[in-house]
Design a protein around this motif. Structure first.
Motif: not given
Length: 524
Positions: A176-185, A224-230, A276-283
Protein backbone atom coordinates in the motif's frame (compact mmCIF):
# COMPACT_ATOMS: atom_id res chain seq x y z
CA UNK A 1 6.76 -17.00 -0.37
CA UNK A 2 7.69 -17.64 3.24
CA UNK A 3 4.51 -16.12 4.67
CA UNK A 4 1.71 -16.73 2.18
CA UNK A 5 -1.84 -15.93 3.28
CA UNK A 6 -3.47 -18.95 4.87
CA UNK A 7 -0.12 -20.46 5.87
CA UNK A 8 0.43 -18.57 9.06
CA UNK A 9 2.10 -19.70 12.26
CA UNK A 10 -1.24 -20.96 13.54
CA UNK A 11 -1.69 -23.11 10.45
CA UNK A 12 1.79 -24.58 10.77
CA UNK A 13 1.09 -25.34 14.41
CA UNK A 14 -1.32 -28.13 13.45
CA UNK A 15 1.37 -29.89 11.41
CA UNK A 16 1.20 -31.89 8.24
CA UNK A 17 -1.83 -33.84 9.39
CA UNK A 18 -3.80 -30.66 8.59
CA UNK A 19 -1.73 -29.55 5.60
CA UNK A 20 -4.22 -30.50 2.88
CA UNK A 21 -6.75 -28.03 4.24
CA UNK A 22 -4.27 -25.18 4.40
CA UNK A 23 -2.69 -26.08 1.05
CA UNK A 24 -5.90 -25.16 -0.70
CA UNK A 25 -5.80 -21.71 0.90
CA UNK A 26 -2.14 -20.94 0.17
CA UNK A 27 -2.16 -22.51 -3.32
CA UNK A 28 -4.64 -19.83 -4.35
CA UNK A 29 -1.68 -17.40 -4.29
CA UNK A 30 0.95 -19.82 -5.58
CA UNK A 31 2.25 -20.22 -9.12
CA UNK A 32 3.84 -23.61 -8.40
CA UNK A 33 1.17 -25.24 -6.19
CA UNK A 34 3.42 -27.88 -4.68
CA UNK A 35 3.90 -28.97 -1.10
CA UNK A 36 7.16 -29.73 0.66
CA UNK A 37 10.64 -29.10 -0.66
CA UNK A 38 10.89 -28.74 -4.42
CA UNK A 39 12.98 -27.20 -7.20
CA UNK A 40 11.52 -24.76 -9.72
CA UNK A 41 13.60 -23.47 -12.65
CA UNK A 42 12.72 -20.16 -14.28
CA UNK A 43 14.11 -20.11 -17.82
CA UNK A 44 14.99 -16.92 -19.72
CA UNK A 45 16.85 -16.20 -22.99
CA UNK A 46 19.90 -15.26 -20.94
CA UNK A 47 19.95 -18.17 -18.48
CA UNK A 48 18.14 -20.28 -15.90
CA UNK A 49 17.34 -19.31 -12.32
CA UNK A 50 16.62 -21.96 -9.68
CA UNK A 51 14.21 -21.56 -6.79
CA UNK A 52 14.37 -24.23 -4.08
CA UNK A 53 11.66 -24.55 -1.46
CA UNK A 54 12.85 -25.61 1.99
CA UNK A 55 10.09 -27.28 4.01
CA UNK A 56 11.20 -27.91 7.60
CA UNK A 57 7.68 -28.33 9.00
CA UNK A 58 7.55 -30.77 11.92
CA UNK A 59 5.58 -33.94 11.20
CA UNK A 60 3.33 -34.39 13.10
CA UNK A 61 3.18 -30.73 14.05
CA UNK A 62 2.68 -29.89 17.74
CA UNK A 63 0.69 -26.88 18.91
CA UNK A 64 2.29 -23.70 20.20
CA UNK A 65 4.86 -23.08 21.53
CA UNK A 66 6.48 -26.38 20.52
CA UNK A 67 6.15 -25.63 16.80
CA UNK A 68 8.71 -22.79 16.94
CA UNK A 69 11.60 -24.87 15.58
CA UNK A 70 11.62 -26.68 12.25
CA UNK A 71 13.21 -30.11 11.90
CA UNK A 72 14.93 -31.81 8.95
CA UNK A 73 15.77 -35.52 9.10
CA UNK A 74 18.55 -37.30 7.22
CA UNK A 75 16.28 -38.26 4.30
CA UNK A 76 15.14 -34.65 3.83
CA UNK A 77 18.74 -33.46 3.95
CA UNK A 78 19.69 -35.94 1.23
CA UNK A 79 16.79 -34.77 -0.94
CA UNK A 80 17.77 -31.13 -0.47
CA UNK A 81 21.37 -31.97 -1.33
CA UNK A 82 20.17 -33.45 -4.64
CA UNK A 83 18.12 -30.31 -5.35
CA UNK A 84 21.20 -28.18 -4.65
CA UNK A 85 23.22 -30.24 -7.16
CA UNK A 86 20.46 -29.86 -9.76
CA UNK A 87 20.58 -26.08 -9.35
CA UNK A 88 24.33 -25.92 -10.05
CA UNK A 89 23.59 -25.58 -13.77
CA UNK A 90 21.60 -22.39 -13.23
CA UNK A 91 22.92 -18.84 -13.25
CA UNK A 92 21.73 -18.41 -9.68
CA UNK A 93 19.79 -20.35 -7.07
CA UNK A 94 17.47 -18.81 -4.50
CA UNK A 95 16.26 -20.85 -1.54
CA UNK A 96 13.10 -19.93 0.35
CA UNK A 97 11.26 -21.29 3.38
CA UNK A 98 9.36 -20.35 6.50
CA UNK A 99 11.97 -20.94 9.21
CA UNK A 100 15.25 -19.09 9.64
CA UNK A 101 18.25 -21.42 9.57
CA UNK A 102 18.86 -20.61 13.25
CA UNK A 103 15.49 -22.20 14.09
CA UNK A 104 15.97 -25.38 12.01
CA UNK A 105 17.32 -28.57 13.56
CA UNK A 106 19.27 -30.54 10.97
CA UNK A 107 21.84 -33.36 11.03
CA UNK A 108 25.46 -32.88 9.97
CA UNK A 109 26.72 -31.10 7.90
CA UNK A 110 23.83 -28.72 8.59
CA UNK A 111 21.35 -26.92 6.37
CA UNK A 112 23.62 -23.91 5.81
CA UNK A 113 26.24 -26.17 4.28
CA UNK A 114 23.68 -27.76 1.94
CA UNK A 115 22.51 -24.36 0.65
CA UNK A 116 26.03 -22.87 0.43
CA UNK A 117 25.83 -22.56 -3.38
CA UNK A 118 22.71 -20.38 -3.13
CA UNK A 119 22.88 -16.63 -3.62
CA UNK A 120 20.26 -16.03 -0.94
CA UNK A 121 17.88 -17.77 1.44
CA UNK A 122 14.56 -15.93 1.82
CA UNK A 123 12.65 -16.67 5.02
CA UNK A 124 10.21 -15.35 7.59
CA UNK A 125 9.09 -16.89 10.91
CA UNK A 126 10.58 -14.34 13.33
CA UNK A 127 8.30 -11.54 12.06
CA UNK A 128 10.99 -8.91 12.80
CA UNK A 129 10.65 -9.93 16.47
CA UNK A 130 7.51 -7.91 16.93
CA UNK A 131 9.06 -4.81 15.37
CA UNK A 132 12.14 -4.85 17.63
CA UNK A 133 14.33 -5.92 14.69
CA UNK A 134 12.79 -4.45 11.51
CA UNK A 135 15.82 -5.60 9.51
CA UNK A 136 16.98 -9.18 10.06
CA UNK A 137 19.56 -9.82 7.37
CA UNK A 138 22.97 -11.48 7.48
CA UNK A 139 25.42 -13.56 5.48
CA UNK A 140 26.35 -17.18 6.17
CA UNK A 141 30.02 -18.00 6.61
CA UNK A 142 29.73 -19.86 3.28
CA UNK A 143 28.61 -16.62 1.55
CA UNK A 144 24.84 -17.15 1.23
CA UNK A 145 22.65 -14.21 2.22
CA UNK A 146 19.90 -14.94 4.75
CA UNK A 147 17.08 -12.40 4.43
CA UNK A 148 14.17 -12.55 6.88
CA UNK A 149 11.07 -10.59 5.94
CA UNK A 150 8.21 -9.47 8.19
CA UNK A 151 4.86 -11.24 8.04
CA UNK A 152 2.15 -10.62 5.47
CA UNK A 153 -0.72 -11.72 7.70
CA UNK A 154 -0.65 -8.88 10.24
CA UNK A 155 1.84 -6.33 8.90
CA UNK A 156 1.45 -6.76 5.13
CA UNK A 157 5.20 -6.98 4.54
CA UNK A 158 6.45 -8.30 1.22
CA UNK A 159 9.64 -8.42 -0.84
CA UNK A 160 10.56 -7.84 -4.46
CA UNK A 161 13.89 -8.87 -5.97
CA UNK A 162 15.57 -8.77 -9.35
CA UNK A 163 18.61 -10.09 -11.15
CA UNK A 164 20.29 -7.35 -13.15
CA UNK A 165 23.00 -8.92 -15.31
CA UNK A 166 23.19 -11.63 -12.63
CA UNK A 167 23.58 -9.10 -9.80
CA UNK A 168 20.98 -9.78 -7.10
CA UNK A 169 19.00 -6.88 -5.59
CA UNK A 170 15.90 -6.76 -3.40
CA UNK A 171 13.67 -4.45 -1.39
CA UNK A 172 11.48 -5.16 1.65
CA UNK A 173 8.24 -3.21 1.48
CA UNK A 174 4.88 -2.54 3.12
CA UNK A 175 1.83 -3.18 0.98
CA UNK A 176 0.00 0.00 0.00
CA UNK A 177 3.02 2.30 0.17
CA UNK A 178 3.73 3.77 -3.26
CA UNK A 179 5.86 4.31 -5.29
CA UNK A 180 7.92 1.13 -4.99
CA UNK A 181 11.57 1.62 -5.91
CA UNK A 182 14.42 -0.86 -6.36
CA UNK A 183 17.90 0.21 -7.45
CA UNK A 184 19.53 -2.69 -9.27
CA UNK A 185 22.63 -1.00 -10.70
CA UNK A 186 24.81 -0.13 -8.91
CA UNK A 187 23.78 -2.73 -6.35
CA UNK A 188 24.14 -2.36 -2.59
CA UNK A 189 27.64 -3.08 -1.30
CA UNK A 190 26.27 -4.69 1.88
CA UNK A 191 24.55 -7.46 -0.10
CA UNK A 192 27.31 -7.96 -2.72
CA UNK A 193 28.96 -11.37 -2.95
CA UNK A 194 32.00 -12.00 -5.15
CA UNK A 195 31.47 -15.74 -4.66
CA UNK A 196 28.01 -15.77 -6.27
CA UNK A 197 27.90 -12.65 -8.47
CA UNK A 198 29.96 -11.17 -11.35
CA UNK A 199 30.71 -7.94 -9.49
CA UNK A 200 33.23 -6.88 -12.13
CA UNK A 201 30.31 -6.01 -14.41
CA UNK A 202 29.68 -2.88 -12.36
CA UNK A 203 32.82 -1.27 -13.80
CA UNK A 204 31.55 -1.84 -17.34
CA UNK A 205 28.08 -0.36 -16.83
CA UNK A 206 27.29 3.07 -18.27
CA UNK A 207 23.64 3.52 -17.20
CA UNK A 208 21.91 3.72 -13.82
CA UNK A 209 18.67 1.76 -13.87
CA UNK A 210 16.37 -0.73 -12.16
CA UNK A 211 16.62 -3.96 -14.05
CA UNK A 212 18.27 -5.31 -17.16
CA UNK A 213 16.48 -7.81 -19.30
CA UNK A 214 19.03 -7.62 -22.08
CA UNK A 215 22.72 -6.79 -22.18
CA UNK A 216 22.24 -3.87 -24.57
CA UNK A 217 21.74 -1.53 -21.61
CA UNK A 218 24.44 -2.91 -19.36
CA UNK A 219 26.26 0.42 -19.01
CA UNK A 220 23.46 2.19 -17.16
CA UNK A 221 22.32 3.02 -13.71
CA UNK A 222 19.05 1.11 -13.50
CA UNK A 223 16.00 1.52 -11.27
CA UNK A 224 12.78 -0.47 -11.05
CA UNK A 225 9.82 1.79 -10.26
CA UNK A 226 6.20 0.73 -9.65
CA UNK A 227 3.20 2.87 -8.74
CA UNK A 228 -0.57 2.97 -9.10
CA UNK A 229 -0.14 6.27 -11.00
CA UNK A 230 2.18 7.28 -13.81
CA UNK A 231 5.76 8.15 -12.85
CA UNK A 232 6.62 11.83 -13.38
CA UNK A 233 10.18 12.03 -12.07
CA UNK A 234 13.10 9.71 -11.24
CA UNK A 235 15.97 11.81 -9.94
CA UNK A 236 19.37 10.26 -9.21
CA UNK A 237 22.03 11.60 -6.83
CA UNK A 238 25.44 10.18 -5.95
CA UNK A 239 27.16 11.49 -2.82
CA UNK A 240 24.58 14.28 -2.73
CA UNK A 241 25.39 15.50 -6.25
CA UNK A 242 22.49 15.52 -8.71
CA UNK A 243 23.38 13.17 -11.57
CA UNK A 244 20.27 13.65 -13.68
CA UNK A 245 16.77 12.38 -14.44
CA UNK A 246 16.47 8.70 -15.33
CA UNK A 247 14.56 8.02 -18.55
CA UNK A 248 11.89 5.37 -19.00
CA UNK A 249 13.09 2.31 -20.95
CA UNK A 250 10.19 -0.14 -20.75
CA UNK A 251 7.76 -1.44 -18.15
CA UNK A 252 9.04 -0.42 -14.70
CA UNK A 253 12.64 0.10 -15.89
CA UNK A 254 14.28 3.52 -15.74
CA UNK A 255 17.90 4.13 -16.80
CA UNK A 256 20.50 6.87 -16.59
CA UNK A 257 23.96 6.90 -18.19
CA UNK A 258 26.90 7.15 -15.86
CA UNK A 259 30.64 6.43 -15.70
CA UNK A 260 31.34 3.95 -12.89
CA UNK A 261 35.11 4.59 -13.10
CA UNK A 262 34.50 8.02 -11.58
CA UNK A 263 33.44 6.17 -8.41
CA UNK A 264 36.05 3.39 -8.27
CA UNK A 265 38.16 4.67 -5.37
CA UNK A 266 35.97 4.17 -2.28
CA UNK A 267 32.38 3.74 -1.12
CA UNK A 268 29.66 6.05 -2.40
CA UNK A 269 26.00 6.72 -1.65
CA UNK A 270 23.39 6.60 -4.39
CA UNK A 271 19.95 8.11 -3.82
CA UNK A 272 16.91 7.87 -6.09
CA UNK A 273 13.91 10.16 -5.58
CA UNK A 274 10.72 9.11 -7.37
CA UNK A 275 7.49 11.06 -7.80
CA UNK A 276 4.23 9.99 -9.43
CA UNK A 277 1.29 11.93 -10.89
CA UNK A 278 -0.71 11.49 -7.66
CA UNK A 279 1.84 13.58 -5.78
CA UNK A 280 3.38 10.66 -3.90
CA UNK A 281 7.14 10.47 -3.58
CA UNK A 282 9.67 7.95 -2.37
CA UNK A 283 13.38 8.23 -1.69
CA UNK A 284 15.67 5.20 -1.46
CA UNK A 285 19.41 5.02 -1.09
CA UNK A 286 22.25 2.62 -0.41
CA UNK A 287 26.04 2.45 -0.31
CA UNK A 288 27.88 0.96 -3.29
CA UNK A 289 31.46 0.45 -4.41
CA UNK A 290 33.10 -0.58 -7.64
CA UNK A 291 35.91 -2.30 -5.72
CA UNK A 292 35.60 -5.93 -4.68
CA UNK A 293 38.01 -5.61 -1.73
CA UNK A 294 35.69 -3.32 0.25
CA UNK A 295 33.06 -4.90 2.49
CA UNK A 296 30.37 -3.80 4.92
CA UNK A 297 29.30 -5.70 8.02
CA UNK A 298 25.76 -6.65 8.91
CA UNK A 299 24.17 -5.63 12.20
CA UNK A 300 25.88 -7.83 14.86
CA UNK A 301 22.60 -8.43 16.70
CA UNK A 302 20.82 -9.51 13.50
CA UNK A 303 23.73 -11.82 12.67
CA UNK A 304 23.61 -13.30 16.17
CA UNK A 305 19.88 -13.97 15.87
CA UNK A 306 20.13 -15.56 12.41
CA UNK A 307 23.44 -17.43 12.73
CA UNK A 308 23.28 -18.80 16.27
CA UNK A 309 22.12 -22.38 16.77
CA UNK A 310 19.53 -21.42 19.37
CA UNK A 311 18.47 -24.98 20.08
CA UNK A 312 22.02 -26.03 20.99
CA UNK A 313 22.47 -22.93 23.14
CA UNK A 314 19.19 -23.71 24.94
CA UNK A 315 20.27 -27.32 25.53
CA UNK A 316 23.61 -26.27 26.99
CA UNK A 317 22.05 -23.61 29.24
CA UNK A 318 19.37 -26.01 30.44
CA UNK A 319 21.91 -28.69 31.36
CA UNK A 320 24.23 -26.15 33.02
CA UNK A 321 21.45 -24.67 35.18
CA UNK A 322 20.30 -28.13 36.24
CA UNK A 323 23.83 -29.28 37.06
CA UNK A 324 24.59 -26.14 39.08
CA UNK A 325 21.41 -26.56 41.11
CA UNK A 326 22.06 -30.26 41.72
CA UNK A 327 25.71 -29.68 42.67
CA UNK A 328 24.72 -26.99 45.19
CA UNK A 329 22.04 -29.17 46.76
CA UNK A 330 24.18 -32.31 47.00
CA UNK A 331 27.33 -30.47 48.09
CA UNK A 332 25.58 -28.72 51.00
CA UNK A 333 23.82 -31.96 51.93
CA UNK A 334 27.06 -33.82 52.60
CA UNK A 335 29.24 -30.89 53.59
CA UNK A 336 29.82 -30.25 57.26
CA UNK A 337 28.76 -26.88 58.63
CA UNK A 338 31.70 -24.51 58.02
CA UNK A 339 33.10 -22.29 60.75
CA UNK A 340 32.45 -18.82 59.35
CA UNK A 341 34.68 -15.98 60.43
CA UNK A 342 33.86 -12.32 60.28
CA UNK A 343 30.48 -10.56 60.24
CA UNK A 344 27.37 -12.49 59.07
CA UNK A 345 27.24 -10.91 55.63
CA UNK A 346 25.14 -11.88 52.63
CA UNK A 347 27.46 -14.68 51.48
CA UNK A 348 27.71 -16.28 54.91
CA UNK A 349 23.96 -16.13 55.53
CA UNK A 350 23.24 -17.52 52.05
CA UNK A 351 25.64 -20.39 52.69
CA UNK A 352 24.02 -21.04 56.05
CA UNK A 353 20.47 -21.05 54.61
CA UNK A 354 21.51 -23.56 51.91
CA UNK A 355 23.12 -25.63 54.66
CA UNK A 356 19.80 -25.67 56.58
CA UNK A 357 17.65 -26.51 53.53
CA UNK A 358 19.95 -29.33 52.42
CA UNK A 359 20.16 -30.90 55.89
CA UNK A 360 16.38 -31.06 56.42
CA UNK A 361 15.24 -34.07 54.42
CA UNK A 362 11.74 -32.95 53.46
CA UNK A 363 13.05 -29.79 51.76
CA UNK A 364 16.19 -31.38 50.36
CA UNK A 365 14.38 -34.28 48.71
CA UNK A 366 11.54 -32.04 47.53
CA UNK A 367 13.94 -29.72 45.67
CA UNK A 368 16.07 -32.63 44.44
CA UNK A 369 12.99 -34.44 43.11
CA UNK A 370 11.67 -31.25 41.47
CA UNK A 371 14.96 -30.63 39.68
CA UNK A 372 15.36 -34.22 38.51
CA UNK A 373 11.71 -34.40 37.46
CA UNK A 374 12.08 -31.24 35.36
CA UNK A 375 14.81 -33.05 33.43
CA UNK A 376 13.51 -36.61 33.27
CA UNK A 377 9.81 -36.72 34.05
CA UNK A 378 6.85 -36.17 31.73
CA UNK A 379 5.71 -32.55 32.03
CA UNK A 380 2.18 -33.24 30.86
CA UNK A 381 -0.03 -35.57 28.83
CA UNK A 382 -2.44 -33.86 26.47
CA UNK A 383 -3.62 -33.16 22.92
CA UNK A 384 -0.26 -32.31 21.34
CA UNK A 385 -1.77 -32.18 17.85
CA UNK A 386 -5.42 -31.93 16.90
CA UNK A 387 -7.07 -35.21 17.92
CA UNK A 388 -3.77 -36.85 18.93
CA UNK A 389 -2.60 -37.38 22.50
CA UNK A 390 1.05 -37.13 23.38
CA UNK A 391 3.50 -36.81 26.24
CA UNK A 392 5.92 -33.92 26.67
CA UNK A 393 9.40 -34.23 28.23
CA UNK A 394 12.32 -31.81 28.40
CA UNK A 395 14.19 -33.84 25.79
CA UNK A 396 11.31 -34.19 23.33
CA UNK A 397 7.70 -35.07 22.64
CA UNK A 398 6.09 -38.44 21.99
CA UNK A 399 2.96 -38.16 19.84
CA UNK A 400 1.10 -40.50 17.50
CA UNK A 401 3.94 -43.04 17.40
CA UNK A 402 6.56 -40.37 16.63
CA UNK A 403 9.32 -38.82 18.71
CA UNK A 404 10.00 -35.13 18.12
CA UNK A 405 13.42 -34.19 19.46
CA UNK A 406 13.59 -31.44 22.05
CA UNK A 407 13.90 -27.84 20.91
CA UNK A 408 11.53 -25.31 22.46
CA UNK A 409 11.15 -27.78 25.32
CA UNK A 410 14.62 -26.76 26.54
CA UNK A 411 13.66 -23.08 26.46
CA UNK A 412 10.46 -23.85 28.38
CA UNK A 413 12.56 -25.86 30.82
CA UNK A 414 14.94 -22.93 31.34
CA UNK A 415 12.00 -20.62 32.02
CA UNK A 416 10.59 -23.12 34.51
CA UNK A 417 13.91 -23.37 36.32
CA UNK A 418 14.74 -19.66 36.33
CA UNK A 419 11.28 -18.27 37.06
CA UNK A 420 9.93 -20.82 39.50
CA UNK A 421 12.05 -23.81 40.58
CA UNK A 422 15.13 -21.83 41.62
CA UNK A 423 13.15 -18.87 43.09
CA UNK A 424 11.14 -21.39 45.13
CA UNK A 425 14.36 -22.90 46.47
CA UNK A 426 15.71 -19.42 47.29
CA UNK A 427 12.44 -18.48 48.99
CA UNK A 428 12.52 -21.65 51.10
CA UNK A 429 16.12 -20.89 52.11
CA UNK A 430 15.17 -17.33 53.10
CA UNK A 431 12.14 -18.54 55.07
CA UNK A 432 14.24 -21.15 56.89
CA UNK A 433 16.75 -18.45 57.76
CA UNK A 434 13.96 -16.38 59.31
CA UNK A 435 12.95 -19.42 61.36
CA UNK A 436 16.55 -19.85 62.53
CA UNK A 437 16.51 -16.25 63.72
CA UNK A 438 13.67 -17.39 65.98
CA UNK A 439 10.77 -15.91 64.04
CA UNK A 440 7.40 -17.39 63.20
CA UNK A 441 5.41 -16.24 60.17
CA UNK A 442 3.58 -13.57 62.18
CA UNK A 443 6.56 -12.38 64.21
CA UNK A 444 8.85 -11.95 61.19
CA UNK A 445 6.28 -9.57 59.68
CA UNK A 446 6.47 -7.35 62.78
CA UNK A 447 10.24 -6.84 62.79
CA UNK A 448 9.86 -3.37 61.33
CA UNK A 449 11.94 -4.35 58.27
CA UNK A 450 9.07 -4.07 55.82
CA UNK A 451 11.23 -2.82 52.93
CA UNK A 452 13.29 -6.00 53.17
CA UNK A 453 10.57 -8.53 53.95
CA UNK A 454 7.52 -7.50 51.91
CA UNK A 455 9.32 -7.39 48.51
CA UNK A 456 10.49 -10.99 49.02
CA UNK A 457 6.93 -12.24 49.55
CA UNK A 458 5.57 -10.09 46.70
CA UNK A 459 8.17 -11.39 44.26
CA UNK A 460 7.40 -15.00 45.18
CA UNK A 461 3.67 -14.27 44.87
CA UNK A 462 4.16 -12.85 41.37
CA UNK A 463 6.17 -15.91 40.32
CA UNK A 464 3.47 -18.15 41.79
CA UNK A 465 0.84 -16.27 39.77
CA UNK A 466 3.03 -16.86 36.69
CA UNK A 467 2.99 -20.58 37.52
CA UNK A 468 -0.81 -20.48 37.80
CA UNK A 469 -1.04 -18.71 34.44
CA UNK A 470 1.13 -21.42 32.87
CA UNK A 471 -1.50 -23.93 34.04
CA UNK A 472 -4.22 -21.84 32.40
CA UNK A 473 -2.20 -21.66 29.16
CA UNK A 474 -1.68 -25.41 29.29
CA UNK A 475 -5.42 -25.97 29.66
CA UNK A 476 -6.36 -23.58 26.84
CA UNK A 477 -3.76 -25.01 24.44
CA UNK A 478 -3.64 -28.74 25.17
CA UNK A 479 -6.98 -29.40 26.86
CA UNK A 480 -8.36 -30.42 30.25
CA UNK A 481 -6.44 -33.70 30.26
CA UNK A 482 -3.15 -31.77 30.09
CA UNK A 483 -4.24 -29.62 33.04
CA UNK A 484 -5.09 -32.66 35.17
CA UNK A 485 -2.03 -34.73 34.20
CA UNK A 486 0.69 -32.10 34.48
CA UNK A 487 3.06 -32.79 37.40
CA UNK A 488 5.36 -29.89 36.49
CA UNK A 489 2.57 -27.32 36.22
CA UNK A 490 -0.69 -28.19 38.00
CA UNK A 491 0.63 -30.58 40.64
CA UNK A 492 3.59 -28.34 41.48
CA UNK A 493 1.23 -25.36 41.78
CA UNK A 494 -0.81 -27.29 44.36
CA UNK A 495 2.20 -28.65 46.27
CA UNK A 496 4.05 -25.30 46.55
CA UNK A 497 1.77 -23.75 49.26
CA UNK A 498 2.03 -26.98 51.25
CA UNK A 499 5.83 -26.86 51.08
CA UNK A 500 5.93 -23.20 52.14
CA UNK A 501 3.54 -23.92 55.01
CA UNK A 502 5.87 -26.69 56.17
CA UNK A 503 8.67 -24.15 56.56
CA UNK A 504 6.67 -21.84 58.81
CA UNK A 505 5.05 -24.64 60.86
CA UNK A 506 8.19 -26.74 61.25
CA UNK A 507 8.81 -27.80 64.85
CA UNK A 508 11.42 -25.53 66.43
CA UNK A 509 13.10 -28.61 67.89
CA UNK A 510 14.06 -29.72 64.38
CA UNK A 511 15.74 -26.36 63.87
CA UNK A 512 17.42 -26.38 67.28
CA UNK A 513 20.88 -27.29 66.05
CA UNK A 514 20.77 -24.68 63.31
CA UNK A 515 19.49 -21.97 65.69
CA UNK A 516 22.41 -22.68 68.02
CA UNK A 517 24.88 -22.58 65.11
CA UNK A 518 23.49 -19.26 63.91
CA UNK A 519 23.56 -17.69 67.37
CA UNK A 520 27.12 -18.90 67.83
CA UNK A 521 28.11 -17.33 64.53
CA UNK A 522 26.35 -14.04 65.32
CA UNK A 523 28.03 -13.78 68.72
CA UNK A 524 31.52 -14.54 67.39
Amino acid sequence: MANLPGYSEEDKGHGKNQVARYQRKSWKYSAVRRDGSFHYVHSTPFGNYSFISLDATVNPGPKRPFNFFGILDQKQMEDLSLLAKESSRSNHSIWFGHFTTSTILSPSPGIRSIMSSATAYLCGHLHTLGGLMPVLHTRHFQGTLELEVGDWKDNRRYRIFAFDHDLFSFADLIFGEWPVVLITNPKSLLYSSAKHEPLERLLHSTHISGCAISHSHQQCTRVLVFSLSSITSVAVKIDGVHLGQASHLSGPIFILKWNPRNYSNRTHNIEVIVQDSAGRSKSVHHIFSAREDIHLRFDPLASFILLTDHCTVARVLFVMIVLIQLIILIAFRYRAYPEHKGPPGFVNLTSFSLHVLSKISIFYYSMLLLTLYTVLGPWFVGEITKGKLGCCFSFGIFVDGHFLQGSVTFIVGILQLVFFNIPLMVYLCWSLLQRCFGHSFKSHLHQGKYLKIVPVHLLMLLLYIWQIYSCYFLHMTYGTLALLFSPLRTWLTLVTPVLIRCVWTLNSAELGTFIVQLKSHLSS
